[in-house]
Every structure is written in C-alpha cells, then in structure tokens.
Enzyme design. Sequence first.
Site, PDB file in Angstrom:
ATOM      1  CE  LYS A   1      -4.971   1.716 -11.834  1.00 53.00           C
ATOM      2  NZ  LYS A   1      -5.295   1.564 -10.398  1.00 53.00           N
TER       3      LYS A   1
ATOM      4  CE  LYS B   1      -1.272   3.235  -4.582  1.00 47.28           C
ATOM      5  NZ  LYS B   1      -2.520   3.062  -5.345  1.00 47.28           N
TER       6      LYS B   1
ATOM      7  CB  SER C   1      -9.340  10.667  -8.192  1.00 42.76           C
ATOM      8  OG  SER C   1      -9.390  10.061  -6.927  1.00 42.76           O
TER       9      SER C   1
HETATM   10  P1  NAD Z   1      -9.611  -2.783   1.753  1.00 41.88           P
HETATM   11  O1  NAD Z   1      -8.524  -2.757   2.744  1.00 41.88           O
HETATM   12  O2  NAD Z   1     -10.859  -2.041   2.010  1.00 41.88           O
HETATM   13  O3  NAD Z   1     -10.034  -4.323   1.477  1.00 41.88           O
HETATM   14  C1  NAD Z   1      -9.127  -5.363   1.315  1.00 41.88           C
HETATM   15  C2  NAD Z   1      -9.856  -6.653   1.672  1.00 41.88           C
HETATM   16  O4  NAD Z   1      -9.029  -7.769   1.324  1.00 41.88           O
HETATM   17  C3  NAD Z   1     -10.189  -6.838   3.154  1.00 41.88           C
HETATM   18  O5  NAD Z   1     -11.521  -7.332   3.254  1.00 41.88           O
HETATM   19  C4  NAD Z   1      -9.217  -7.940   3.624  1.00 41.88           C
HETATM   20  O6  NAD Z   1      -9.758  -8.731   4.670  1.00 41.88           O
HETATM   21  C5  NAD Z   1      -9.115  -8.736   2.357  1.00 41.88           C
HETATM   22  N1  NAD Z   1      -7.952  -9.623   2.269  1.00 41.88           N
HETATM   23  C6  NAD Z   1      -6.651  -9.396   2.589  1.00 41.88           C
HETATM   24  N2  NAD Z   1      -5.918 -10.509   2.336  1.00 41.88           N
HETATM   25  C7  NAD Z   1      -6.789 -11.431   1.841  1.00 41.88           C
HETATM   26  C8  NAD Z   1      -6.639 -12.771   1.402  1.00 41.88           C
HETATM   27  N3  NAD Z   1      -5.461 -13.380   1.399  1.00 41.88           N
HETATM   28  N4  NAD Z   1      -7.750 -13.423   0.956  1.00 41.88           N
HETATM   29  C9  NAD Z   1      -8.946 -12.829   0.938  1.00 41.88           C
HETATM   30  N5  NAD Z   1      -9.142 -11.558   1.345  1.00 41.88           N
HETATM   31  C10 NAD Z   1      -8.071 -10.878   1.788  1.00 41.88           C
HETATM   32  O7  NAD Z   1      -8.927  -2.339   0.388  1.00 41.88           O
HETATM   33  P2  NAD Z   1      -9.628  -1.797  -0.931  1.00 41.88           P
HETATM   34  O8  NAD Z   1      -9.625  -0.320  -0.929  1.00 41.88           O
HETATM   35  O9  NAD Z   1     -10.890  -2.549  -1.189  1.00 41.88           O
HETATM   36  O10 NAD Z   1      -8.519  -2.219  -2.026  1.00 41.88           O
HETATM   37  C11 NAD Z   1      -8.402  -3.568  -2.444  1.00 41.88           C
HETATM   38  C12 NAD Z   1      -7.541  -3.607  -3.696  1.00 41.88           C
HETATM   39  O11 NAD Z   1      -8.129  -2.790  -4.697  1.00 41.88           O
HETATM   40  C13 NAD Z   1      -6.102  -3.079  -3.503  1.00 41.88           C
HETATM   41  O12 NAD Z   1      -5.244  -3.795  -4.367  1.00 41.88           O
HETATM   42  C14 NAD Z   1      -6.199  -1.657  -3.970  1.00 41.88           C
HETATM   43  O13 NAD Z   1      -4.945  -1.137  -4.399  1.00 41.88           O
HETATM   44  C15 NAD Z   1      -7.161  -1.842  -5.130  1.00 41.88           C
HETATM   45  N6  NAD Z   1      -7.833  -0.597  -5.498  1.00 41.88           N
HETATM   46  C16 NAD Z   1      -8.659   0.023  -4.617  1.00 41.88           C
HETATM   47  C17 NAD Z   1      -9.242   1.217  -5.009  1.00 41.88           C
HETATM   48  C18 NAD Z   1     -10.231   1.925  -4.103  1.00 41.88           C
HETATM   49  O14 NAD Z   1     -10.732   2.987  -4.517  1.00 41.88           O
HETATM   50  N7  NAD Z   1     -10.546   1.390  -2.941  1.00 41.88           N
HETATM   51  C19 NAD Z   1      -8.970   1.786  -6.256  1.00 41.88           C
HETATM   52  C20 NAD Z   1      -8.133   1.099  -7.145  1.00 41.88           C
HETATM   53  C21 NAD Z   1      -7.557  -0.099  -6.738  1.00 41.88           C
END
Ligand code: NAD
Length: 426
Positions: free
Chosen positions: A90, A102, A353
């Site tokens: 990425k 990570k 970041s």
């Molecule tokens: P988060 O924990 O805030 O949100 C995750 C959400 O997914 C929650 O609402 C949870 O209830 C839901 N969830 C879990 N299992 C589920 C399912 N089976 N069906 C439907 N919903 C489900 O996490 P986040 O920070 O939003 O990250 C989510 C994804 O995005 C991850 O893969 C993370 O690695 C990726 N990501 C996040 C960021 C960031 O800055 N937050 C950056 C890059 C990538």
Amino acid sequence: MPLLDDIRTRVEAALEHVDISPDTLELLLHPKAVHTVSIPVRMDDGSLRTFEGHRVLWNDSRGPGKGGIRYHPDVTIDEVKALAFWMTCKCAALDLPFGGAKGGVAVDPKKLSKLELQRLSRGYVDAVADLIGPDVDVPAPDVYTNPMIMGWMMDQYRTITRRIQPGVVTGKPLSMGGSQGRSTATADGAFHVIDTLIGKLGVDAEAPTVAVQGFGNAGAQIATLLHEAGYRVVAVSDSRSAVHAEDGLDVPAVRRAKEGNGSVESVYSEGDLERCGADVLDPDELIALDVDILIPSALENAITADNADDVRARTVFEVANGPVTPEADEILARKDVAVVPDILTNAGGVTVSWFEWVQNRSGLVWSAEEVADKLRGRMVDAAEVIHARASSAGSALRVAAYAHALERIGEAIDAQGSVSTFGAGE
Ligand code: NAD
C-alpha cells in the site's frame, strides 16, 4: 486459503505485468522481522493477566515500517504478517516513503475497563519499544484501537526514551501532535477513489446505489460521505444485522442510532420498517444485494469462494483490508465485477498518517484544508494511474496496483545493490 498464501498469489499475478529482480522477489516473500511478546497487565481486581502481542516489520527498503495495531480476540501472528505485507504494498502503491509493518494484540478490548486498556497499551509499548521509533517503525490505529490509545502509546514511548518524539506513532489526538483530517482519512481517501473511478468502471447512474458492510470508523464515514454526495446508500450492516431501504437510508439517523444504542438496526422502532419501506436483514445478506457499489469495510475474508457467486454488485471497493480472497477474485472477474483493491481504496488513512509524521518531524501544523487538498490530490492521482495501468495491460485493478507497488519496491531494493549489481561473478 490461509492469509499468508494470499501473498504469494497476489505477487505471482503481478509478476506477469512487471519485471522485478529475483532479489526483490526473495525479499518481498519474507518478513524482515517477526516478534511475539507477552504483555502482563494488572487487572482492576488485582489479578495479573498476560496477553499475547505481535509486531511484524515486513519490509523497510523504501523507509521506516508503517502499520496499525489491532486489538481483536482473533489476532494471530499470520494475520499480522499478512497485514504487514499489504501495508508494504500500500505504501509503495501510493509512493509514500515507508515500508510496511503491522501489530496486534489478541484481546477483546470491550471486556477491559479503560484503566486496563491503558495498562495494556502502555505494556505493549514497553514490550516493543526497541522495535519501533520515528526512523524505524511507526505504528497507528487499526481495528478497535483509536487516537486515545495512540496518545497513551506515544506518552509511554516518551517515558521509556526520555525524549518527546511524536513521530513514533500516528493517529494521535490533535492535542498530542495528531493531524487534522486523520480520523476521517481512510473514508475521505476511499471517497476520492470511488468518485474518480465509478464512471470509468461503467456505472453511469446519476445516484449510484451503495451497500456498506461494517459500520465502524471507516464504514460509517464512507456511508456518510457518499450519502452527502448524492449516492443512494441502500444498505449498511454491523456484526449483528443489516438495514436495507431501496429508496435510500437516512445515513445520519443510522449513525446516531449506532452511536447511541450500539446497533444499526435500532434506527427503526416498531412500525417504522413498513412506513419507511425498509427491512432488516441478516448481515451476510448484504453481500448479495443488487447495487452499483458494494463496500466491504469490516474484516478480512468477507467475500470468499463460498459467497462470491451471490454478489450482484457491479463494483466492489475494498475499504477493509483483505475482504476478497484470491478465489473470490477469480469468481468476481468471471462475473465482470470490478474490484478496486484495498491497497488503493483504503490508503487515505496511511497517507494522512504520513502527513502527521511529516508535521511532527518538521514542527509544522497544517490546516484541515491543506490536509484535505493534499489527500485529494494524492488519492485521485493514484486511482487514475492505477486505472490507466490496468486498462493498458488489460489486467484487473488489483494486479495493476500490485505491479505498480512491486516496481517501486524493486527500484529501492536494486538501488541498494541486487543481483544486477553483484551477480554473475562480474
Ligand atoms: P471498526 O472496528 O471501527 O469497525 C468494524 C465494523 O465492522 C464494526 O461496525 C463491526 O460491527 C462490523 N463487523 C464486524 N463483523 C461484521 C460482519 N460479519 N458483518 C458486518 N459487519 C461486521 O474498524 P475500522 O477501523 O472501521 O476498520 C474496518 C476495516 O477497515 C478493517 O479491515 C481495517 O483494517 C480497515 N482499515 C481501517 C482504517 C482506519 O483508519 N480505520 C484504515 C485502513 C484500513
């Protein structure tokens, strides 16, 4: 397929479109450093519990390691390795001066008090302090970690090193050297990628329909941005259920319900469903909705060989890391579903970041407008370049994004001296 086998599959697919040295391949297929640590935490009842934590530095040929720290009960060393590999690609795909890393702790943070969470976070830094640093490896938030936790981590690093080094961690609170725009950066970046590519991918509806799986930091924000921009968000889900309304959801109301009551479903009281023309679905049903844009933004392996055939969306934008497995990729390609890969779609978070790290090291503070402009430029350029590369090679967008990343990593490895420099006994 185990997550680590994904890595070889992704690299092999890209190799057909890029010429990299054997050294690059050899280095890219192996993590540079893998650490597993024990984190003893004094619990509120006086007992001592030990949690397992990990930090993986996959590759640092292009700069210090960069990658979030995940708190989740299912964290394993293989998952952390796969996430570190994806971070390496990425950062290179976006041309950021970082390698990939990570971290993770196997813990259910919802079962800890705030003080226990703080002790765990400080304990994690105690355990990995020799492995991280502004010039070595720079952590950030990921699933179930947040700015508050990053602030504690930076403060613990200060206590250990007796130096104020805000650039050791990104995603901090603004008051501790965080950047404007960091908390919404992943979704902001994803929005620019979607808005840049959606027409090029053959979706010409005036208000394209959208389904968002996962309503957390990233999912709730991307649903909000698309709703505000006139897209029709017809379904969103969390781990308990999905809400679906063909005329479009009132996304701000769903967000208030999720924040207030902990579930998206709670937006509807009894009797509301019929009045609003809405229904509540099992979360897995969201994947099969007939929409223009499907956005997995929960966890890995959301779309696999088992359910890829059910997908009726025209495009999939991966906001989560690794939501589509290689087998599912093949099925979606046969169905003519365009998949825009995670290493492009969700790169807004690591891009801001990087802005935070630059500000920390230069002593500058950028305004929200400056950050937003810089992010937009970076994401739109990356989306256009990767789309153009895919079009001219006739390849999937994921293959083009990986080819792009591998080429840049290869240049850095070769510049440090590779088989072409030293080889064949010359
Ligand atoms: P988060 O924990 O805030 O949100 C995750 C959400 O997914 C929650 O609402 C949870 O209830 C839901 N969830 C879990 N299992 C589920 C399912 N089976 N069906 C439907 N919903 C489900 O996490 P986040 O920070 O939003 O990250 C989510 C994804 O995005 C991850 O893969 C993370 O690695 C990726 N990501 C996040 C960021 C960031 O800055 N937050 C950056 C890059 C990538």
